[in-house]
Write an enzyme that holds these catalytic residues in place. Sequence first.
Site, PDB file in Angstrom:
ATOM      1  N   CYS A 142       4.805  -3.714   5.037  1.00  0.00           N
ATOM      2  CA  CYS A 142       5.992  -3.251   5.760  1.00  0.00           C
ATOM      3  C   CYS A 142       5.626  -2.845   7.184  1.00  0.00           C
ATOM      4  O   CYS A 142       5.228  -1.700   7.422  1.00  0.00           O
ATOM      5  CB  CYS A 142       6.638  -2.083   5.005  1.00  0.00           C
ATOM      6  SG  CYS A 142       8.113  -1.446   5.833  1.00  0.00           S
ATOM      7  N   CYS A 196       7.457   0.114   8.723  1.00  0.00           N
ATOM      8  CA  CYS A 196       6.980   1.407   8.216  1.00  0.00           C
ATOM      9  C   CYS A 196       5.630   1.770   8.831  1.00  0.00           C
ATOM     10  O   CYS A 196       5.381   2.931   9.133  1.00  0.00           O
ATOM     11  CB  CYS A 196       6.788   1.376   6.695  1.00  0.00           C
ATOM     12  SG  CYS A 196       8.099   0.584   5.786  1.00  0.00           S
ATOM     13  N   ASP A 197       4.747   0.808   8.981  1.00  0.00           N
ATOM     14  CA  ASP A 197       3.342   1.136   9.237  1.00  0.00           C
ATOM     15  C   ASP A 197       2.773   0.670  10.578  1.00  0.00           C
ATOM     16  O   ASP A 197       1.643   1.025  10.909  1.00  0.00           O
ATOM     17  CB  ASP A 197       2.468   0.546   8.111  1.00  0.00           C
ATOM     18  CG  ASP A 197       2.782   1.204   6.763  1.00  0.00           C
ATOM     19  OD1 ASP A 197       3.239   2.356   6.768  1.00  0.00           O
ATOM     20  OD2 ASP A 197       2.587   0.549   5.721  1.00  0.00           O
TER      21      ASP A 197
END
Length: 299
Positions: free
Chosen positions: A129, A132-133
Amino acid sequence: MEIYDVAIIGSGPAGLTAAIYASRANLKTVVTAGSKWGGQLMLTTTVENFPGFPDGIQGPELMEKMKTQAEKFGTKIIYEDATTVEKDGNLFAVNSYQAKSVIIASGANTMWLNLPNEQRLIGHGVSSCAPCDAFFFKGKKVAVVGGGDSAMEEALVLTKFASEVTIIHRRDAFRASKIMQERVLDNPKIKVMFNSRVTDVLGTDKVEGLKIEDCDLNENWKLKIENFPVDGLFVAIGHKPNDELLKNFPDYPNLPDGLFIAGDVIDAKYKQAITAAAAGCQAAMDAEKWLDNQPKNSE
Ligand code: NAP
């Protein structure tokens, strides 16, 4: 036999948000949480994009809080996998219990490459992701595996933070839409390795490199790079929805009255905790409204 107002299948953000809304609406609510409860966030480390947590929160802690919140309003959690959902007269049968309405929020699983050290390094450089990261890879080198729209999108997101992004794809052409391919190929931070595959992730506590093979025209694979130095590996080869229970309803998306679906099990596009939570909220509100409109004593 105990009859619930709402039976929720799945205990990720969609299922537990549905449970919070349903139980807070005074509906008798049960969650079939699965033998491994909590969904994909149980496999992540810091979550920085869920509103309300400016300092970030660990994925498992966020799920624990959602579960506690649902239980506080009276939700019953059952730690078993839902194996059957069937309409039985006016009621649904879910495993060994009955409910007037059902919300299927069984989620999806990231497809992984099944490399020897991949699972061990999830949250330590291996991710699926980028939204997200990506932030954790400021000024670092990363690789993305895949050739579809997801891989293109992940690579483009990563360029906002990483110094270099290498897309590694097993064939000599991407399957992504033309416009996404063009954006990727025009981006000076992105390099592409076609006809290549990752065979392992290297690193003890965090990702330090990748072992890569390439192939010739006859698809003979051989070692290409023993240690391709990267700090992150983003796997973007697709998601598999946990949709086995939907197969009982072959007319999907025309579902029986009282059956609702929410979250990643039907969302191949956004796949975010917050969008799944929103879908769970909508499903619970729809279920409540539907139950309100049912004649009393309908069971
Ligand atoms: P996808 O289109 O199925 O692409 C998966 C990619 O991963 C393919 O290139 C495939 O290679 C590769 N792959 C699969 N298994 C692999 C393995 N074991 N090892 C190495 N590579 C492997 O999946 P997706 O990219 O997640 O997209 C899913 C759907 O969502 C698509 O319809 C897509 O258009 C849509 N989507 C749209 C957007 C957007 O519009 N912005 C963004 C994301 C997704 P091969 O090509 O060799 O099969």
